[in-house]
Design a protein around this motif. Structure first.
Motif, PDB file in Angstrom:
ATOM      1  N   LEU A 147       0.831  -1.202   0.000  1.00  0.00           N
ATOM      2  CA  LEU A 147       0.000   0.000   0.000  1.00  0.00           C
ATOM      3  C   LEU A 147       0.872   1.261   0.000  1.00  0.00           C
ATOM      4  O   LEU A 147       1.836   1.354   0.764  1.00  0.00           O
ATOM      5  CB  LEU A 147      -0.913  -0.008   1.233  1.00  0.00           C
ATOM      6  CG  LEU A 147      -1.854   1.185   1.404  1.00  0.00           C
ATOM      7  CD1 LEU A 147      -2.900   1.227   0.290  1.00  0.00           C
ATOM      8  CD2 LEU A 147      -2.534   1.140   2.786  1.00  0.00           C
ATOM      9  N   ASN A 148       0.535   2.194  -0.888  1.00  0.00           N
ATOM     10  CA  ASN A 148       1.220   3.487  -1.007  1.00  0.00           C
ATOM     11  C   ASN A 148       2.686   3.355  -1.455  1.00  0.00           C
ATOM     12  O   ASN A 148       3.496   4.257  -1.215  1.00  0.00           O
ATOM     13  CB  ASN A 148       1.152   4.272   0.303  1.00  0.00           C
ATOM     14  CG  ASN A 148      -0.265   4.678   0.651  1.00  0.00           C
ATOM     15  OD1 ASN A 148      -1.084   4.926  -0.242  1.00  0.00           O
ATOM     16  ND2 ASN A 148      -0.571   4.736   1.941  1.00  0.00           N
ATOM     17  N   SER A 149       3.007   2.241  -2.097  1.00  0.00           N
ATOM     18  CA  SER A 149       4.341   2.071  -2.667  1.00  0.00           C
ATOM     19  C   SER A 149       4.221   1.925  -4.177  1.00  0.00           C
ATOM     20  O   SER A 149       3.282   1.298  -4.681  1.00  0.00           O
ATOM     21  CB  SER A 149       5.027   0.829  -2.083  1.00  0.00           C
ATOM     22  OG  SER A 149       6.246   0.563  -2.781  1.00  0.00           O
ATOM     23  N   ALA A 150       5.180   2.469  -4.897  1.00  0.00           N
ATOM     24  CA  ALA A 150       5.179   2.373  -6.357  1.00  0.00           C
ATOM     25  C   ALA A 150       5.976   1.176  -6.850  1.00  0.00           C
ATOM     26  O   ALA A 150       6.018   0.925  -8.048  1.00  0.00           O
ATOM     27  CB  ALA A 150       5.736   3.649  -6.970  1.00  0.00           C
TER      28      ALA A 150
ATOM     29  N   GLY B  65      -4.172  -3.943  -6.568  1.00  0.00           N
ATOM     30  CA  GLY B  65      -3.573  -2.708  -6.098  1.00  0.00           C
ATOM     31  C   GLY B  65      -3.108  -1.767  -7.186  1.00  0.00           C
ATOM     32  O   GLY B  65      -2.640  -0.658  -6.891  1.00  0.00           O
TER      33      GLY B  65
ATOM     34  N   GLN C  60      -2.196   2.136 -15.066  1.00  0.00           N
ATOM     35  CA  GLN C  60      -0.874   2.010 -14.436  1.00  0.00           C
ATOM     36  C   GLN C  60       0.178   1.635 -15.470  1.00  0.00           C
ATOM     37  O   GLN C  60      -0.080   0.848 -16.387  1.00  0.00           O
ATOM     38  CB  GLN C  60      -0.932   0.943 -13.337  1.00  0.00           C
ATOM     39  CG  GLN C  60       0.355   0.708 -12.592  1.00  0.00           C
ATOM     40  CD  GLN C  60       0.751   1.848 -11.674  1.00  0.00           C
ATOM     41  OE1 GLN C  60       1.117   2.934 -12.143  1.00  0.00           O
ATOM     42  NE2 GLN C  60       0.656   1.615 -10.377  1.00  0.00           N
TER      43      GLN C  60
ATOM     44  N   LEU D 203       1.060   4.946  -7.112  1.00  0.00           N
ATOM     45  CA  LEU D 203       1.201   4.142  -5.900  1.00  0.00           C
ATOM     46  C   LEU D 203       0.156   3.043  -5.861  1.00  0.00           C
ATOM     47  O   LEU D 203      -0.963   3.187  -6.363  1.00  0.00           O
ATOM     48  CB  LEU D 203       1.063   5.021  -4.658  1.00  0.00           C
ATOM     49  CG  LEU D 203       2.021   6.215  -4.553  1.00  0.00           C
ATOM     50  CD1 LEU D 203       1.756   6.986  -3.261  1.00  0.00           C
ATOM     51  CD2 LEU D 203       3.476   5.766  -4.623  1.00  0.00           C
ATOM     52  N   SER D 204       0.522   1.931  -5.245  1.00  0.00           N
ATOM     53  CA  SER D 204      -0.402   0.814  -5.096  1.00  0.00           C
ATOM     54  C   SER D 204      -1.511   1.172  -4.099  1.00  0.00           C
ATOM     55  O   SER D 204      -1.283   1.903  -3.123  1.00  0.00           O
ATOM     56  CB  SER D 204       0.342  -0.424  -4.616  1.00  0.00           C
ATOM     57  OG  SER D 204      -0.560  -1.479  -4.336  1.00  0.00           O
ATOM     58  N   THR D 205      -2.693   0.640  -4.342  1.00  0.00           N
ATOM     59  CA  THR D 205      -3.837   0.877  -3.448  1.00  0.00           C
ATOM     60  C   THR D 205      -4.101  -0.303  -2.518  1.00  0.00           C
ATOM     61  O   THR D 205      -5.108  -0.332  -1.815  1.00  0.00           O
ATOM     62  CB  THR D 205      -5.110   1.160  -4.263  1.00  0.00           C
ATOM     63  OG1 THR D 205      -5.386   0.034  -5.105  1.00  0.00           O
ATOM     64  CG2 THR D 205      -4.931   2.403  -5.122  1.00  0.00           C
TER      65      THR D 205
ATOM     66  N   THR E 294      -2.051  -4.033  -0.431  1.00  0.00           N
ATOM     67  CA  THR E 294      -0.866  -4.827  -0.110  1.00  0.00           C
ATOM     68  C   THR E 294      -1.151  -6.287  -0.453  1.00  0.00           C
ATOM     69  O   THR E 294      -2.203  -6.820  -0.099  1.00  0.00           O
ATOM     70  CB  THR E 294      -0.504  -4.704   1.379  1.00  0.00           C
ATOM     71  OG1 THR E 294      -0.154  -3.347   1.667  1.00  0.00           O
ATOM     72  CG2 THR E 294       0.677  -5.604   1.725  1.00  0.00           C
TER      73      THR E 294
END
Length: 310
Positions: free
Chosen positions: A73-76, A97, A102, A118-120, A122
């Motif tokens: 989560l929140n990582s690209a 995610g 993308q 960013l990913s939504t 995990t």
């Protein structure tokens, strides 16, 4: 005629000294004549879609690549991909995610890619799909020939080229897909021809071969059979009518020197228009109803309530 013969003819008709060489000459007038010949040919190829410069380009769409990876989560980043070989920034990304539209921003190493957004979510070891949606333009590409964009696999026209506004509306809005694929040119050459939606399996009908035609910027034929966009040797031959180039050099030379050139320019323009009108042939024009390329159209469906009561 090659460029030396063209310039020699133009010089003779103007009453100037006919050069024996062009490229290696130090005579300022000869240098000027060669420069004007290049200028005239560049103007000719840009102003008209000459048959000799028309080319066909086929894009064979790559199959999607299915793999696994870790997202947070929140990582690209997408980590622990078995292999990133063959991936680059021309690939779109789909999976848990992954936001709509993308794309890969960077291939970090052999097991990691960085995405644009960013990913939504995990997920570990989740399925990740990569689809190549951006392809190279031809090296000699100058401009498109309209209404030549087709999906040969599905036998329908591509929609486009989309404007930046329409492209963002489709990629970023609620209504993201349709039954046919769209395209636009984005960014700088060579990697600039992008389709939408990306060719993920299970989405819109998968394209195989996409085709379109374009005008080549290479209007010069070299002795070895290659082409170029500028004449740099005495044996170079323009892929344009030599008589037009002769007339073009003449009026441009007189214009540069400050002489009366209007009559020569008008003769040149008339010759260019006449040549282009006959270039590649002229289709027949009929006064009766013209049949179109479609199976059903207003040409073969009667007015009123079709098919009517049984």
């Amino acid at each position: 005629m090659n460029i030396l013969q063209i310039v020699q003819t133009a010089a003779n008709e103007l009453g100037l000294v006919s050069p024996t060489t062009l490229v290696n000459s130090t005579d300022l007038q000869v240098i000027q004549l060669l420069a004007l010949a290049n200028r005239d040919c560049t103007s000719l190829y840009r102003d008209y879609d000459w048959t000799d410069l028309q080319e066909e380009h086929i894009v064979n769409v790559d199959a999607q690549a299915a793999t696994t990876g870790d997202v947070a989560l929140n990582s690209a980043l997408i980590l622990n991909i078995p292999s990133t070989a063959g991936l680059d920034t021309s690939w779109a990304v789909s999976g848990e995610g992954m936001p709509q539209a993308q794309r890969i921003a960077e291939v970090v190493d052999a097991t990691t890619v960085r995405c644009e957004m960013l990913s939504t979510a995990t997920a570990l070891g989740t399925e990740i799909l990569f689809a190549k949606d951006t392809y190279d333009l031809p090296a000699d590409f100058d401009r498109y020939i309209g209404q030549t964009w087709w999906d040969r696999t599905n036998h329908w026209r591509l929609i486009g080229p989309d404007s930046p506004q329409m492209d963002q509306y489709i990629r970023s809005g609620i209504f993201a897909t349709g039954p046919r694929r769209r395209f636009r040119q984005v960014g700088r050459k060579p990697n600039a021809w992008r389709i939408w939606p990306p060719p993920f399996a299970g989405g819109a009908p998968a394209p195989g071969a996409l085709v379109w035609e374009y005008i080549s910027k290479n209007w010069v034929l070299k002795v070895d059979g290659t082409t170029s966009d500028r004449m740099t040797t005495d044996t170079d031959t323009p892929l344009l009518d030599d008589q037009l180039v002769i007339m073009g050099v003449k009026w441009r030379m007189w214009q540069i020197k400050g002489f009366e050139y209007a009559a020569m320019q008008q003769e040149y323009l008339d010759a260019v228009n006449a040549k282009f009108a006959s270039d590649g042939g002229i289709p027949d024009l009929y006064l009766n109803r013209r049949s179109g390329p479609f199976l059903i159209s207003n040409g073969n469906v009667r007015d009123g309530n079709f098919p009517g009561p049984t």
